[in-house]
Scaffold this active site. Structure first.
Site, PDB file in Angstrom:
ATOM      1  N   GLY A  45       0.828  -1.198   0.000  1.00 56.52           N
ATOM      2  CA  GLY A  45       0.000   0.000   0.000  1.00 56.52           C
ATOM      3  C   GLY A  45       0.861   1.246   0.000  1.00 56.52           C
ATOM      4  O   GLY A  45       2.038   1.201   0.354  1.00 56.52           O
ATOM      5  N   GLN A  56       2.854  10.153   1.145  1.00 55.85           N
ATOM      6  CA  GLN A  56       4.160   9.485   1.090  1.00 55.85           C
ATOM      7  C   GLN A  56       4.927   9.829  -0.181  1.00 55.85           C
ATOM      8  O   GLN A  56       6.126   9.549  -0.289  1.00 55.85           O
ATOM      9  CB  GLN A  56       3.994   7.958   1.165  1.00 55.85           C
ATOM     10  CG  GLN A  56       3.585   7.472   2.544  1.00 55.85           C
ATOM     11  CD  GLN A  56       3.453   5.957   2.559  1.00 55.85           C
ATOM     12  OE1 GLN A  56       2.440   5.419   2.141  1.00 55.85           O
ATOM     13  NE2 GLN A  56       4.482   5.279   3.033  1.00 55.85           N
ATOM     14  N   CYS A  68       6.512  -0.011   6.996  1.00 57.11           N
ATOM     15  CA  CYS A  68       6.072   1.145   6.211  1.00 57.11           C
ATOM     16  C   CYS A  68       7.160   1.513   5.202  1.00 57.11           C
ATOM     17  O   CYS A  68       8.337   1.549   5.555  1.00 57.11           O
ATOM     18  CB  CYS A  68       5.807   2.305   7.156  1.00 57.11           C
ATOM     19  SG  CYS A  68       5.305   3.808   6.315  1.00 57.11           S
ATOM     20  N   LEU A  69       6.762   1.795   3.971  1.00 58.13           N
ATOM     21  CA  LEU A  69       7.738   2.143   2.928  1.00 58.13           C
ATOM     22  C   LEU A  69       8.464   3.454   3.251  1.00 58.13           C
ATOM     23  O   LEU A  69       9.553   3.701   2.739  1.00 58.13           O
ATOM     24  CB  LEU A  69       7.054   2.250   1.562  1.00 58.13           C
ATOM     25  CG  LEU A  69       6.493   0.938   0.984  1.00 58.13           C
ATOM     26  CD1 LEU A  69       5.771   1.197  -0.327  1.00 58.13           C
ATOM     27  CD2 LEU A  69       7.596  -0.084   0.791  1.00 58.13           C
ATOM     28  N   HIS A 108      -3.600   1.217   7.852  1.00 63.00           N
ATOM     29  CA  HIS A 108      -2.268   1.840   7.849  1.00 63.00           C
ATOM     30  C   HIS A 108      -2.231   3.028   6.880  1.00 63.00           C
ATOM     31  O   HIS A 108      -1.756   4.110   7.233  1.00 63.00           O
ATOM     32  CB  HIS A 108      -1.236   0.771   7.450  1.00 63.00           C
ATOM     33  CG  HIS A 108       0.163   1.273   7.319  1.00 63.00           C
ATOM     34  ND1 HIS A 108       1.179   0.860   8.154  1.00 63.00           N
ATOM     35  CD2 HIS A 108       0.743   2.145   6.448  1.00 63.00           C
ATOM     36  CE1 HIS A 108       2.311   1.463   7.803  1.00 63.00           C
ATOM     37  NE2 HIS A 108       2.072   2.251   6.759  1.00 63.00           N
ATOM     38  N   GLU A 109      -2.765   2.832   5.662  1.00 60.10           N
ATOM     39  CA  GLU A 109      -2.698   3.900   4.650  1.00 60.10           C
ATOM     40  C   GLU A 109      -3.627   5.061   5.007  1.00 60.10           C
ATOM     41  O   GLU A 109      -3.280   6.225   4.791  1.00 60.10           O
ATOM     42  CB  GLU A 109      -3.034   3.355   3.252  1.00 60.10           C
ATOM     43  CG  GLU A 109      -2.132   2.233   2.738  1.00 60.10           C
ATOM     44  CD  GLU A 109      -0.649   2.491   2.907  1.00 60.10           C
ATOM     45  OE1 GLU A 109      -0.223   3.658   2.921  1.00 60.10           O
ATOM     46  OE2 GLU A 109       0.098   1.493   3.034  1.00 60.10           O
ATOM     47  N   HIS A 137      -2.015   7.422   7.304  1.00 57.81           N
ATOM     48  CA  HIS A 137      -1.085   8.361   6.649  1.00 57.81           C
ATOM     49  C   HIS A 137      -1.803   9.657   6.240  1.00 57.81           C
ATOM     50  O   HIS A 137      -1.193  10.724   6.231  1.00 57.81           O
ATOM     51  CB  HIS A 137      -0.474   7.731   5.395  1.00 57.81           C
ATOM     52  CG  HIS A 137       0.751   6.898   5.651  1.00 57.81           C
ATOM     53  ND1 HIS A 137       1.883   7.393   6.246  1.00 57.81           N
ATOM     54  CD2 HIS A 137       1.017   5.599   5.363  1.00 57.81           C
ATOM     55  CE1 HIS A 137       2.796   6.420   6.328  1.00 57.81           C
ATOM     56  NE2 HIS A 137       2.298   5.330   5.803  1.00 57.81           N
TER      57      HIS A 137
HETATM   58 ZN    ZN Z   1       3.187   3.521   5.660  1.00 56.61          ZN
END
Ligand code: ZN
Length: 168
Positions: free
Chosen positions: A44, A49, A94-95, A136-137, A140
């Site tokens: 995701g 981000q 997380c990326l 999670h997304e 953000h």
């Molecule tokens: Zn993340």
């Protein structure tokens, strides 16, 4: 393809604004985000981000091993979680915080309303990893990083680990 911003980029702490209209610009943002997510690879990605403070996320349910397998990446514009059920403890990363992950409690099931890239109102029911991914997304979009949901000591420990791994 947009660059995925890393913590502590200021964009990651801000609240994103709703998308007012699904335009070609929005569709191309989603396309770029999807490419970035897939090549990372990740399950995701949220628009902040990549430095765009709009309420838009992409998720990749085929990355999760259950009923949505076989379906490609989905874009959710203005996602709103309307219902949650139960709790699921699972590993999360997380990326934007590469190299660290930890166990975190998320809803075991959730329902999310969103607008599709065709501008249509939609609803998705998700469980397990996809539910975790959506939660999670969506976090953000409100400037919340997964470790913000941990007790302080655990969060500090994870931040330290992240800094060490990333050569701070
Ligand atoms: Zn993340």
């Amino acid at each position: 393809m947009p660059t995925i911003l890393k913590w502590p980029d200021p964009a990651l702490f801000k609240k994103s604004a709703p998308v007012t209209k699904v335009t070609d610009e929005i569709r191309s943002l989603a396309e770029g985000m999807t490419s970035a997510m897939l090549s990372a690879p990740g399950l995701g990605l949220a628009a902040p981000q990549v430095g765009v403070l709009l309420r838009l996320i992409v998720v990749y349910p085929a990355g999760a091993e259950f009923e949505y397998a076989g379906i490609g990446p989905i874009t959710l514009v203005n996602p709103v979680i309307t219902e949650t059920l139960g709790e699921d403890i699972g590993d999360e990363g997380c990326l934007s915080v590469p190299g660290v992950n930890c166990e975190l409690t998320r809803p075991a099931w959730l329902k999310v309303k969103y607008i599709s890239l065709d501008g249509e109102p939609k609803e998705l029911q998700a469980k397990d990893r996809l539910a975790r991914c959506v939660a999670h997304e969506v976090d953000h979009l409100d400037g919340v990083i997964f470790w913000d949901r941990l007790p302080r000591l655990k969060r500090d420990w994870l931040k330290l680990k992240f800094k060490r791994k990333n050569g701070w």
